[in-house]
Design an enzyme around this catalytic site. Sequence first.
Site, PDB file in Angstrom:
ATOM      1  N   LYS A  11       0.827  -1.209   0.000  1.00 56.24           N
ATOM      2  CA  LYS A  11       0.000   0.000   0.000  1.00 56.24           C
ATOM      3  C   LYS A  11       0.865   1.265   0.000  1.00 56.24           C
ATOM      4  O   LYS A  11       0.453   2.303  -0.515  1.00 56.24           O
ATOM      5  CB  LYS A  11      -0.965  -0.030   1.174  1.00 56.24           C
TER       6      LYS A  11
ATOM      7  N   GLY B 195      -9.068  -5.878   6.324  1.00 58.39           N
ATOM      8  CA  GLY B 195      -9.206  -5.159   7.574  1.00 58.39           C
ATOM      9  C   GLY B 195      -8.188  -5.526   8.625  1.00 58.39           C
ATOM     10  O   GLY B 195      -8.184  -4.960   9.727  1.00 58.39           O
TER      11      GLY B 195
ATOM     12  N   GLU C  72      -3.090   7.126   7.107  1.00 57.08           N
ATOM     13  CA  GLU C  72      -3.830   7.969   6.167  1.00 57.08           C
ATOM     14  C   GLU C  72      -4.864   8.777   6.940  1.00 57.08           C
ATOM     15  O   GLU C  72      -5.325   8.346   8.002  1.00 57.08           O
ATOM     16  CB  GLU C  72      -4.576   7.124   5.137  1.00 57.08           C
ATOM     17  N   LYS C  73      -5.249   9.902   6.396  1.00 51.52           N
ATOM     18  CA  LYS C  73      -6.349  10.669   6.954  1.00 51.52           C
ATOM     19  C   LYS C  73      -7.618   9.822   6.860  1.00 51.52           C
ATOM     20  O   LYS C  73      -7.880   9.193   5.837  1.00 51.52           O
ATOM     21  CB  LYS C  73      -6.543  11.979   6.170  1.00 51.52           C
TER      22      LYS C  73
ATOM     23  N   ARG D 261      -6.264  -8.680  -9.516  1.00 51.51           N
ATOM     24  CA  ARG D 261      -6.900  -9.983  -9.713  1.00 51.51           C
ATOM     25  C   ARG D 261      -8.372  -9.768 -10.009  1.00 51.51           C
ATOM     26  O   ARG D 261      -8.865  -8.642 -10.022  1.00 51.51           O
ATOM     27  CB  ARG D 261      -6.773 -10.812  -8.436  1.00 51.51           C
TER      28      ARG D 261
ATOM     29  N   VAL E 228     -14.172 -10.652  -5.915  1.00 54.25           N
ATOM     30  CA  VAL E 228     -15.320 -11.456  -5.494  1.00 54.25           C
ATOM     31  C   VAL E 228     -16.596 -10.932  -6.144  1.00 54.25           C
ATOM     32  O   VAL E 228     -17.459 -11.693  -6.574  1.00 54.25           O
ATOM     33  CB  VAL E 228     -15.465 -11.412  -3.952  1.00 54.25           C
TER      34      VAL E 228
END
Length: 455
Positions: free
Chosen positions: A116, A165, A200-201, A292, A295
Amino acid sequence: MFKKILIANRGEIAARVIRTCRALGIKTVGVYSEADAEAVHVKQADEAYLLGGPRVTESYMKIDKIFEAAHQSKAQAIHPGYGLLSENAEFARRCEEEGFVFIGPSPEVISEMGSKIASRKAMEKAGVPVVPGVTRSLADAEDAIEAAESIGYPVMLKASAGGGGIGMQVVYSADEIRKAFEGNQKRATDFFGDGAMYIEKFVEKPRHIEIQILADNEGNTVYLWERECSIQRRHQKVVEEAPSSFISEETRRKMGEAAVKAAKSIGYKNAGTIEFLVDADQNFYFLEMNTRLQVEHPITEEITGLDLVKEQLDIAAGRTLSFAQEDVKRDGHAIEVRIYAEDPKTFFPSPGTITKLELPEGPGIRHELAVHGDSVVTPFYDPMIAKLVVKGKDRDEAIDRLQEALSNYHIEGIKTNIPMLQEVAAHEAFRFGDTTTEFVEKYLTKKKKKQKQTK
């Protein structure tokens, strides 16, 4: 086109890939663990190979065993599905070394977008809007506090690797960072082998809206509209719909163009998804790229009429896209709900044997299944067992069909989240389109807490 491909995955996504391959006359090779010997995808594949024990580390993550099966079956290409090894750069690299076509982007791109921190840097360089934050690995809690104070609270503490998460937490003060940092860093290290953290904000009341893209080997890149995936629990998606009922046509176009710009800037090939956070004023910010198939890809298929697995196979086989951006249609409205073997109140997994399975039928209803009437749902894998997809001429009709389908969807022997999904589908806020990432907490969780307090 390929004559035979191996599917390095399990469950409904393996069955989904098999379905398209059958339609194209391509032979399929399945792989399975001891716990999945009677699984749907094993029965549907033309041939299947045992990888090892029931846990993913003993089977589906055994790269050497997968290549043994690929060589033995004489497969030409490998489809990774989603999850498991799908965004593993080393696996993609090994495919090239072992002489198989990896049905996805290059290992280099997977590696860059898998971080990230690195992906934020790449998007900033490409001129794609990103959430204000610190694009470096934080040394410790005090370093995180200094970074947070330069941005302003609240902030989102996040793990650089992985997803779902894990390692992610909203924090509102320096004390909260001190309490959260080490625990989240440890979880990230345990799950992903990488404890790098960044900040991050935190975007208040955001929408989670993602753009599906396709890119061929000649650099032709198109966007296939958007999917809104804002209704989540524990930072995992539960309900997805396409198109979004929130954004304007102008924002839709700008987001699509930004996604194409992002993909081209990194030399992306095959199917991918650019995920954005969108605030109340329709400002959008790059969140991450999934290298990829997603889902939730069926809802894009429903509104565009495209088979995304077929497009993946065509691109991997060296074919150019058969259509341009102006040819991509948008027809009707589609909603997907993920059906989990879990307690609808606690969200804890609910393994067991399915004793009854009745599926709703009718116009605009589609099922993607990982189970059958006597399947054993084990505790070894993600508890998602099926996806229910509905389509209508507009959003209201799609919601009506979703409510009707859920009322006729019956699974016995295990607990499922269908009651929760019925609550969402019947809620006036959902009908109204108030589908921010706070939906479950705002309308379902707080309601249950209030009911509990009044008893």
